[in-house]
Design a protein around this motif. Sequence first.
Motif, PDB file in Angstrom:
ATOM      1  N   CYS A  19       0.745  -1.326   0.080  1.00 36.78           N
ATOM      2  CA  CYS A  19       0.088   0.024   0.047  1.00 36.78           C
ATOM      3  C   CYS A  19       0.794   1.240   0.044  1.00 36.78           C
ATOM      4  CB  CYS A  19      -1.082  -0.079   1.081  1.00 36.78           C
ATOM      5  SG  CYS A  19      -2.069   1.656   1.292  1.00 36.78           S
ATOM      6  N   LEU A  20       0.789   2.150  -1.168  1.00 39.62           N
ATOM      7  CA  LEU A  20       1.534   3.241  -1.052  1.00 39.62           C
ATOM      8  C   LEU A  20       1.119   4.292  -0.142  1.00 39.62           C
ATOM      9  CD1 LEU A  20       2.127   3.419  -5.065  1.00 39.62           C
ATOM     10  CD2 LEU A  20       3.957   3.218  -3.620  1.00 39.62           C
ATOM     11  N   CYS A  21      -0.290   4.338  -0.039  1.00 38.36           N
ATOM     12  CA  CYS A  21      -0.775   5.339   0.962  1.00 38.36           C
ATOM     13  C   CYS A  21      -0.067   5.082   2.316  1.00 38.36           C
ATOM     14  CB  CYS A  21      -2.285   5.244   1.071  1.00 38.36           C
ATOM     15  SG  CYS A  21      -3.082   6.574   2.058  1.00 38.36           S
ATOM     16  N   LEU A  22      -0.122   3.959   2.716  1.00 38.55           N
ATOM     17  CA  LEU A  22       0.542   3.463   4.158  1.00 38.55           C
ATOM     18  C   LEU A  22       1.845   3.833   4.217  1.00 38.55           C
ATOM     19  CD1 LEU A  22       0.472   2.208   6.970  1.00 38.55           C
ATOM     20  CD2 LEU A  22       0.587  -0.039   5.734  1.00 38.55           C
ATOM     21  N   HIS A  23       2.481   3.387   3.059  1.00 42.17           N
ATOM     22  CA  HIS A  23       4.078   3.686   3.006  1.00 42.17           C
ATOM     23  C   HIS A  23       4.527   5.164   3.204  1.00 42.17           C
ATOM     24  CE1 HIS A  23       4.601  -0.472   2.094  1.00 42.17           C
ATOM     25  NE2 HIS A  23       5.963  -0.315   2.099  1.00 42.17           N
ATOM     26  N   VAL A  24       3.410   6.002   2.262  1.00 39.84           N
ATOM     27  CA  VAL A  24       3.873   7.516   2.580  1.00 39.84           C
ATOM     28  C   VAL A  24       3.580   8.117   4.025  1.00 39.84           C
ATOM     29  CG1 VAL A  24       3.044   9.687   1.490  1.00 39.84           C
ATOM     30  CG2 VAL A  24       3.439   7.722  -0.180  1.00 39.84           C
ATOM     31  N   GLN A  25       2.211   7.643   4.407  1.00 44.73           N
ATOM     32  CA  GLN A  25       1.900   8.058   5.787  1.00 44.73           C
ATOM     33  C   GLN A  25       2.758   7.692   6.734  1.00 44.73           C
ATOM     34  OE1 GLN A  25      -0.861   9.900   5.887  1.00 44.73           O
ATOM     35  NE2 GLN A  25      -1.566   9.489   3.652  1.00 44.73           N
TER      36      GLN A  25
END
Lengths: 148, 148
Positions: A19-25
Amino acid sequence: MSNSIEIPFSTTLMVRDTCLCLHVQRAARALARLFDDALRPAGLTNGQFSLMMSLNRPEPPPMGPVAALLAMDQTTLTAALKPLQRKGWVTVMENPRDRRGRLLSLTTEGKAVLVKALPIWKSTHAMIDGKLPDGGAERLRQDLQALS
Amino acid sequence: MSNSIEIPFSTTLMVRDTCLCLHVQRAARALARLFDDALRPAGLTNGQFSLMMSLNRPEPPPMGPVAALLAMDQTTLTAALKPLQRKGWVTVMENPRDRRGRLLSLTTEGKAVLVKALPIWKSTHAMIDGKLPDGGAERLRQDLQALS
DNA sequence: ACTAAATAGATTGATATCAATAGAAATGGA
DNA sequence: TCCATTTCTATTGATATCAATCTATTTAGT
């Protein structure tokens, strides 16, 4: 009964790992803590540093463009300005050309805080830059920009 | 007087354009809004989705490892659990092996919410994945991980 | 067993974030 | 000019985030 529908654990692992969103957060939280710690002696958080630096312009900008630059909601910007106004680092004045709008500017004290924070930013940024391979920083910036 | 020290505008532009912390925060806000919008029909925010997905394990985990996985403060996790508990999607129980600790688990209703959210995550993630060049997603994940 | 240190979470207070909504002022069309 | 629409910002309410501090419990050293 046993009519409960479940997601397999393997799917959970896949989501977690991709999950890119999780990685960025996650990276956002870690970097925020890192810069907050480093900038604390200057009395600034990472967000306040970015905001004040974006106000260091020849002409005081209105709120809309600043919020867009920082990719934040306008109401978030309104709230973020409050503590900076209280500390006397930022001035919010009515725009004489458009009385709906506000013009944001740094005070002399605000500029002095930025001067104090700049070398901290430089050394901290150099440190995290060093964690990436050569050219990695620029590549990362481009990848992040592609998502916005 | 003119004893005010200023940072040149060119420096401001340099910081704006290169600051990895700013770039990551900006992307984090944009992605959060994107996933929040997409997941809204399922009743979840991006953070709640990530948290609940990380609880979908064979054995209920304690809070510490979950906070570490999400790279968030433990107090943030405590707060984030509250609305999920109120909605009956997550259970927080005392760890019988260590009465200081808590064990986190999804309820049947919580699992059902995740099942509903998963296809939304898939399509949304595929969409943003498509904005990156081939192999860009994996590269981005590695770059972000290097910063943490 | 006793006690000091370490660990796991919770609470408080401040800021950050955004959706929904509301208000004021500018703009454009009739 | 007048009014509907648009634009710019503020307010409210909910969640998110972390530092500082606290309590309860476990662990380790004696």
